[in-house]
Design an enzyme around this catalytic site. Structure first.
Site, PDB file in Angstrom:
ATOM      1  N   SER A 125       0.879  -1.179   0.000  1.00  0.00           N
ATOM      2  CA  SER A 125       0.000   0.000   0.000  1.00  0.00           C
ATOM      3  C   SER A 125       0.913   1.225   0.000  1.00  0.00           C
ATOM      4  O   SER A 125       2.105   1.105   0.321  1.00  0.00           O
ATOM      5  CB  SER A 125      -0.841  -0.004   1.288  1.00  0.00           C
ATOM      6  OG  SER A 125      -1.447   1.257   1.510  1.00  0.00           O
ATOM      7  N   TYR A 167      -1.925  -1.421  10.551  1.00  0.00           N
ATOM      8  CA  TYR A 167      -1.947  -1.482   9.085  1.00  0.00           C
ATOM      9  C   TYR A 167      -0.626  -0.977   8.507  1.00  0.00           C
ATOM     10  O   TYR A 167      -0.025  -1.612   7.636  1.00  0.00           O
ATOM     11  CB  TYR A 167      -3.122  -0.643   8.573  1.00  0.00           C
ATOM     12  CG  TYR A 167      -3.416  -0.788   7.096  1.00  0.00           C
ATOM     13  CD1 TYR A 167      -4.195  -1.835   6.618  1.00  0.00           C
ATOM     14  CD2 TYR A 167      -2.922   0.144   6.180  1.00  0.00           C
ATOM     15  CE1 TYR A 167      -4.481  -1.958   5.264  1.00  0.00           C
ATOM     16  CE2 TYR A 167      -3.202   0.034   4.827  1.00  0.00           C
ATOM     17  CZ  TYR A 167      -3.981  -1.017   4.372  1.00  0.00           C
ATOM     18  OH  TYR A 167      -4.255  -1.137   3.022  1.00  0.00           O
TER      19      TYR A 167
END
Ligand code: NAD
Length: 246
Positions: A139, A152
């Site tokens: 990401s 995350y």
């Protein structure tokens, strides 16, 4: 870039980016394995629909990517894996001091540890054939951080590191390992984030102020999955509308 004759396993691929990846790989002729943990009639129907639409073999295999044994079971059950896309992921947003420990553990297990377990099991078969492609869905949060996303961001930075180590260890074989770092794409995870305040934030912060469309990941995906990427070792390809270019 034909992927005919290749079998691709995409973890967490019954919605969002994973399903987009399944469609991109199937359109290029790869046989595909869809995965999630839900094991519903809808999951099997989804695989059937992909098989018909793209005239490839498509199968759904249920396995919980939060469970190391199940990760290994997925690879063992399928038996052949030319292209492994580690995509399964979840999100939870909270300040670090309020972050529920069970959410931290689940995010680290699903978003990061699963990549280790599947990669570990897939590598010997790929090395035997002297061909393989491991693509880790990181990401932009594998490169930069946002507040309230401790687990995350930690997991995604971890994936970028794991990608490099796997790549170093396979550099002298026909196996490659690279990562894709998407910006903001429509999915179940980002559902509801297209409200006015999110959009205003994006308009203020992104050079191309809109969400990506799932097909806009296909260029990076198909390049990394193909023979054309044989000299790309341990890289991350950022597809983010310029978010991290600022
Ligand atoms: P999504 O919620 O639509 O898809 C997640 C998929 O993972 C689903 O198929 C879900 O069933 C599966 N999954 C969840 N927990 C699982 C488990 N325990 N075992 C097996 N499967 C499980 O979300 P998405 O946005 O498409 O996310 C896919 C990947 O892309 C994630 O790794 C996410 O971090 C990454 N990503 C997404 C964005 C974005 O903007 N959507 C941006 C950057 C990275």
């Amino acid at each position: 870039m034909s992927l005919e004759g290749k079998t691709a396993i995409v973890t967490g691929s019954t919605s969002g980016i994973g399903l987009g990846i399944i469609r991109g790989l199937a359109e290029s002729g790869a046989d595909v394995i869809l995965n999630s943990f839900t094991d519903t009639a809808q999951d099997y129907a989804l695989a059937e629909g992909i098989a018909k639409e793209f005239n490839v073999s498509a199968r759904y295999v249920s396995a919980d990517m939060g469970d190391g044994q199940a990760c290994r079971g997925l690879i063992a059950d399928v038996g052949r894996c030319d292209i492994l896309v580690n995509n399964a992921g979840i999100q939870h947003v909270a300040l670090t001091e309020d972050f529920p420990v069970e959410k931290w553990n689940a995010i680290i297990a699903i978003n990061m540890n699963s990549n280790f377990h599947t990669t570990r099991l897939a590598l010997p078969g790929m090395k035997r054939k002297n061909w393989g492609r491991i693509i880790n869905l990181a990401s932009v949060h594998g490169l930069v951080a946002s507040a309230q996303k401790s687990a995350y961001v930690a997991a995604k930075h971890g994936i970028v590191g794991l990608t490099k180590v796997t790549a170093l260890e396979t550099a002298q074989t026909g196996v490659t390992c690279n990562a894709i770092c998407p910006g903001w794409f429509p999915s179940e995870m980002t559902q509801g984030m297209d409200d006015e305040s999110s959009m205003n934030f994006m308009r203020a912060n992104s050079p191309l102020p809109r969400m990506g469309e799932l097909h806009e990941l296909d260029g990076a995906l198909l390049l990394l999955a193909s023979d054309a990427a044989s000299f790309m070792i341990g890289q991350h390809v950022v597809v983010d509308g310029g978010w991290t270019a600022r």
